[in-house]
Design an enzyme around this catalytic site. Structure first.
Site: not given
Length: 376
Positions: A71-73, A100
């Site tokens: 996962l990333c932003a 996120m």
């Protein structure tokens, strides 16, 4: 092209306490501030820029055959990293859709119980932010308590259940997230309730929550009792549903107690907080099931992902309820305050109707954990 996983699929894994491995590729400061948590979740942080030349920095830390969620932003960088990992022989890698940002907005409904006179009580768990809201349905009617900003989720749930939203209530004026209460009430033609002591600066019409003025939802009575449970805010309000469930707002949590400083009045309100926790709630039945408006620790997630506890058990186990000396309690509360929630002043102004930020700004304001509790 790597596979993806939705926020709902991830939420159900966490709610069911499935072993979950996450590779978080955001910057370390963002990760340290706020991350995915759960009872059986393991998270490794390796910033994306460290992986631009290959996945060697994480290759030795991860099993190539285990399920890994990257996962990333917002979802873009995680897709690229997942693709690179697949090329290096990782066989079971997924990218979290929307990152996120999407995780922050996901609401997972958990059924708490069937009610005595028909209908049911649901808890909506916002896993990415620790917010808890409630949906009471009975005989074709519904009440929603402490609604989050994503009102369509509650509206769709009401349609699925074939019920009409008649009442929308906020236990207090929130400072950590934007309330969807007014919007939800406007959309449904429902009554919006707010404690009058928290509404002295609001710019809109509302119906005051007043002790003794119980609210009827179908065949179920929501007792506005005790109304005056201040401490987190001056008007903080508790509800008793079906004589079994105590909705405590941000006054009492499973592992902690509410902070009294989000209006800058910690020294003034700490006495009210103690009075509510050590006197008013003490007069209630030990068998009431506490349902708070937030949680702070992954360990608070119980069966199916619900957050709840018996009131009597909290008086035995919650350290915030076991400080006999009043001065020691005051010191504990005022000296163990976590950082303020992100943009809490603008969130309060938004919930008062004083400002109306664009949607993207609202999302930005809500970034990060809730931080409504005193740290133990």
């Amino acid at each position: 092209m790597s596979k993806s996983i939705t926020t709902k699929e991830l939420a159900q894994k966490i709610a069911n306490h499935e072993k979950t491995m996450i590779l978080d590729v955001r910057n370390t400061d963002e990760f340290d501030n706020w991350k995915v948590e759960g009872g059986n979740v393991e998270v490794i942080n390796e910033p994306y820029f460290n992986l631009l030349d290959g996945v060697e920095p994480v290759a030795d830390k991860l099993d190539k055959d285990q399920e890994i969620i990257v996962l990333c932003a917002k979802g873009g960088s995680s897709e690229m990293v997942a693709d690179m990992m697949e090329e290096e022989g990782f066989t079971n890698v997924y990218s979290l859709e929307g990152g996120m940002k999407a995780w922050s907005e996901h609401l997972e409904p958990v059924k708490i119980a069937d009610l005595n006179d028909g209908g049911a009580l649901y808890q909506f768990v916002r896993l990415g932010k620790g917010c808890l809201s409630y949906f009471v349905e009975s005989n074709g009617e519904a009440a929603i308590i402490d609604s989050n900003r994503m009102t369509d989720i509650y509206e769709n749930f009401a349609k699925e259940k074939g019920v009409e939203i008649k009442h929308v209530l906020d236990t207090h004026l929130h400072a950590d997230h934007i309330s969807g209460g007014r919007k939800l009430a406007d959309n449904a033609g429902a009554t919006y309730y707010l404690p009058p002591k928290d509404a002295t600066e609001v710019t809109f019409d509302y119906t005051p929550l007043e002790e003794g003025n119980d609210i009827t939802v179908g065949n179920t009575t929501v007792k506005v009792q005790p109304l005056y449970s201040p401490g987190h805010t001056m008007g903080s309000t508790s509800f008793i549903i079906d004589d079994q469930y105590l909705l405590t707002g941000d006054i009492l949590f499973v592992r902690s107690i509410g902070r009294p400083d989000l209006a800058g009045l910690a020294d003034d309100w700490v006495g009210d907080l103690r009075e509510t926790l050590y006197s008013r709630y003490k007069e209630l039945s030990d068998d009431l099931i506490v349902l708070p408006a937030h949680y702070s620790f992954a360990e608070e997630l119980g069966e199916g992902g619900q957050v709840s506890a018996r009131l009597g058990d909290l008086y035995d186990q919650n350290s915030g309820l076991n400080v006999d000396d009043e001065e020691e309690f005051r010191k504990m509360v005022t000296e163990n305050l976590p950082p303020q929630p992100n943009d809490y002043e603008d969130i309060r102004k938004t919930n008062m109707g004083k400002i109306s930020p664009e949607l993207e700004r609202q999302k930005e304001m809500e970034t990060g954990p809730n931080r409504c509790a005193v740290e133990g």
